[in-house]
Design a protein around this motif. Sequence first.
Motif, PDB file in Angstrom:
ATOM      1  N   LEU A  29      -1.752  -3.979  -0.657  1.00 42.69           N
ATOM      2  CA  LEU A  29      -2.092  -2.949  -1.631  1.00 42.69           C
ATOM      3  C   LEU A  29      -0.884  -2.791  -2.556  1.00 42.69           C
ATOM      4  CD1 LEU A  29      -3.978  -0.795  -2.675  1.00 42.69           C
ATOM      5  CD2 LEU A  29      -3.074   0.764  -0.952  1.00 42.69           C
ATOM      6  N   ASP A  30      -0.987  -3.385  -3.738  1.00 45.19           N
ATOM      7  CA  ASP A  30       0.115  -3.335  -4.694  1.00 45.19           C
ATOM      8  C   ASP A  30      -0.436  -3.163  -6.106  1.00 45.19           C
ATOM      9  OD1 ASP A  30      -0.899  -5.866  -5.298  1.00 45.19           O
ATOM     10  OD2 ASP A  30       0.786  -6.937  -4.425  1.00 45.19           O
ATOM     11  N   ALA A  31       0.430  -3.134  -7.081  1.00 44.15           N
ATOM     12  CA  ALA A  31       0.029  -2.921  -8.468  1.00 44.15           C
ATOM     13  C   ALA A  31      -0.899  -4.030  -8.961  1.00 44.15           C
ATOM     14  CB  ALA A  31       1.260  -2.824  -9.357  1.00 44.15           C
ATOM     15  N   ASP A  32      -0.678  -5.260  -8.521  1.00 45.53           N
ATOM     16  CA  ASP A  32      -1.524  -6.375  -8.923  1.00 45.53           C
ATOM     17  C   ASP A  32      -2.957  -6.167  -8.431  1.00 45.53           C
ATOM     18  OD1 ASP A  32      -2.088  -9.102  -9.935  1.00 45.53           O
ATOM     19  OD2 ASP A  32      -2.301  -9.559  -7.786  1.00 45.53           O
ATOM     20  N   LEU A  33      -3.111  -5.759  -7.185  1.00 42.65           N
ATOM     21  CA  LEU A  33      -4.446  -5.517  -6.631  1.00 42.65           C
ATOM     22  C   LEU A  33      -5.131  -4.385  -7.393  1.00 42.65           C
ATOM     23  CD1 LEU A  33      -6.543  -6.210  -4.428  1.00 42.65           C
ATOM     24  CD2 LEU A  33      -5.485  -4.428  -3.031  1.00 42.65           C
ATOM     25  N   ALA A  34      -4.415  -3.306  -7.634  1.00 46.90           N
ATOM     26  CA  ALA A  34      -4.981  -2.178  -8.368  1.00 46.90           C
ATOM     27  C   ALA A  34      -5.427  -2.619  -9.768  1.00 46.90           C
ATOM     28  CB  ALA A  34      -3.974  -1.042  -8.455  1.00 46.90           C
ATOM     29  N   ALA A  35      -4.629  -3.430 -10.423  1.00 42.96           N
ATOM     30  CA  ALA A  35      -4.979  -3.913 -11.764  1.00 42.96           C
ATOM     31  C   ALA A  35      -6.209  -4.813 -11.728  1.00 42.96           C
ATOM     32  CB  ALA A  35      -3.793  -4.659 -12.377  1.00 42.96           C
ATOM     33  N   ARG A  36      -6.288  -5.701 -10.749  1.00 39.95           N
ATOM     34  CA  ARG A  36      -7.443  -6.601 -10.642  1.00 39.95           C
ATOM     35  C   ARG A  36      -8.742  -5.838 -10.441  1.00 39.95           C
ATOM     36  NH1 ARG A  36      -7.516  -9.956  -6.304  1.00 39.95           N
ATOM     37  NH2 ARG A  36      -5.664  -9.133  -5.319  1.00 39.95           N
ATOM     38  N   GLY A  38      -9.136  -2.722 -11.546  1.00 41.43           N
ATOM     39  CA  GLY A  38      -9.241  -1.722 -12.593  1.00 41.43           C
ATOM     40  C   GLY A  38      -8.984  -0.303 -12.105  1.00 41.43           C
ATOM     41  N   LYS A  39      -8.136  -0.156 -11.114  1.00 47.31           N
ATOM     42  CA  LYS A  39      -7.802   1.154 -10.552  1.00 47.31           C
ATOM     43  C   LYS A  39      -6.401   1.543 -10.991  1.00 47.31           C
ATOM     44  CE  LYS A  39     -11.655   0.857  -8.360  1.00 47.31           C
ATOM     45  NZ  LYS A  39     -12.813   1.413  -8.999  1.00 47.31           N
ATOM     46  N   LEU A  40      -6.199   2.827 -11.208  1.00 53.11           N
ATOM     47  CA  LEU A  40      -4.888   3.293 -11.648  1.00 53.11           C
ATOM     48  C   LEU A  40      -3.910   3.457 -10.495  1.00 53.11           C
ATOM     49  CD1 LEU A  40      -6.003   5.947 -14.286  1.00 53.11           C
ATOM     50  CD2 LEU A  40      -5.257   3.587 -14.671  1.00 53.11           C
ATOM     51  N   THR A  41      -4.434   3.754  -9.313  1.00 53.78           N
ATOM     52  CA  THR A  41      -3.572   3.957  -8.141  1.00 53.78           C
ATOM     53  C   THR A  41      -4.193   3.282  -6.930  1.00 53.78           C
ATOM     54  OG1 THR A  41      -4.690   5.964  -7.390  1.00 53.78           O
ATOM     55  CG2 THR A  41      -2.919   6.237  -9.006  1.00 53.78           C
ATOM     56  N   GLY A  42      -3.417   3.219  -5.870  1.00 55.16           N
ATOM     57  CA  GLY A  42      -3.914   2.636  -4.628  1.00 55.16           C
ATOM     58  C   GLY A  42      -4.857   3.541  -3.864  1.00 55.16           C
ATOM     59  N   THR A  43      -4.871   4.833  -4.192  1.00 51.63           N
ATOM     60  CA  THR A  43      -5.722   5.750  -3.425  1.00 51.63           C
ATOM     61  C   THR A  43      -7.206   5.463  -3.616  1.00 51.63           C
ATOM     62  OG1 THR A  43      -5.611   7.393  -5.190  1.00 51.63           O
ATOM     63  CG2 THR A  43      -4.014   7.605  -3.414  1.00 51.63           C
ATOM     64  N   ALA A  44      -7.580   4.838  -4.700  1.00 53.08           N
ATOM     65  CA  ALA A  44      -8.985   4.491  -4.926  1.00 53.08           C
ATOM     66  C   ALA A  44      -9.499   3.531  -3.866  1.00 53.08           C
ATOM     67  CB  ALA A  44      -9.148   3.870  -6.307  1.00 53.08           C
ATOM     68  N   PHE A  45      -8.607   2.783  -3.242  1.00 57.67           N
ATOM     69  CA  PHE A  45      -9.029   1.804  -2.255  1.00 57.67           C
ATOM     70  C   PHE A  45      -9.512   2.438  -0.957  1.00 57.67           C
ATOM     71  CE2 PHE A  45      -6.795  -0.649  -5.323  1.00 57.67           C
ATOM     72  CZ  PHE A  45      -7.575  -1.796  -5.417  1.00 57.67           C
ATOM     73  N   ILE A  48     -13.117   2.472  -1.443  1.00 54.27           N
ATOM     74  CA  ILE A  48     -13.691   1.121  -1.419  1.00 54.27           C
ATOM     75  C   ILE A  48     -13.812   0.627   0.021  1.00 54.27           C
ATOM     76  CG2 ILE A  48     -13.272  -1.277  -2.096  1.00 54.27           C
ATOM     77  CD1 ILE A  48     -11.913  -0.164  -4.642  1.00 54.27           C
ATOM     78  N   VAL A  49     -12.829   0.927   0.845  1.00 53.35           N
ATOM     79  CA  VAL A  49     -12.820   0.498   2.247  1.00 53.35           C
ATOM     80  C   VAL A  49     -13.779   1.357   3.090  1.00 53.35           C
ATOM     81  CG1 VAL A  49     -11.344   0.398   4.311  1.00 53.35           C
ATOM     82  CG2 VAL A  49     -10.508  -0.473   2.136  1.00 53.35           C
ATOM     83  N   ALA A  50     -13.985   2.588   2.675  1.00 53.48           N
ATOM     84  CA  ALA A  50     -14.805   3.511   3.471  1.00 53.48           C
ATOM     85  C   ALA A  50     -16.238   3.017   3.656  1.00 53.48           C
ATOM     86  CB  ALA A  50     -14.808   4.893   2.828  1.00 53.48           C
TER      87      ALA A  50
END
Length: 91
Positions: A29-36, A38-45, A48-50
Motif C-alpha cells: 500500500l503505497d502512493a503508486d498503488l493509490a494513484a493506479r 485513483g485514490k487520494l489516500t490509502g484509507t480507501a483500500f 475495497i478489501v472489505a
Amino acid sequence: MLKSISGADSRRLLREVAELSTRGTALRLDADLAARYGKLTGTAFAGIVAGPNKVMRRVARRDLITWDADIRGYRMDPADAEIVLERLPAA
C-alpha cells in the motif's frame, strides 16, 4: 463465491493480491498503488478489501485478504490465490 464480488476495484485488487501471493510477496500500500486506483489516500483500500473479506467470512468464516503490517501491504494464502486466479477472469 467470487461471482458475488461485484465492485470493479475489489475484483481488480483481489486479482493483484492473488498474483503476488502466488510468488510469496504482498501488494504494498503505497502512493503508486493509490494513484493506479485513483485514490487520494490509502484509507480507501479498507473499503475495497472489505467486500471480498465480507463474502469470505460468510462462506469460510475467515478473511481472504490479510494486512501484513511488516511490509504495509495485502496478502492472501497461496492456495486461495491459486483459486482466485483460476476462477476470476482478468479485467
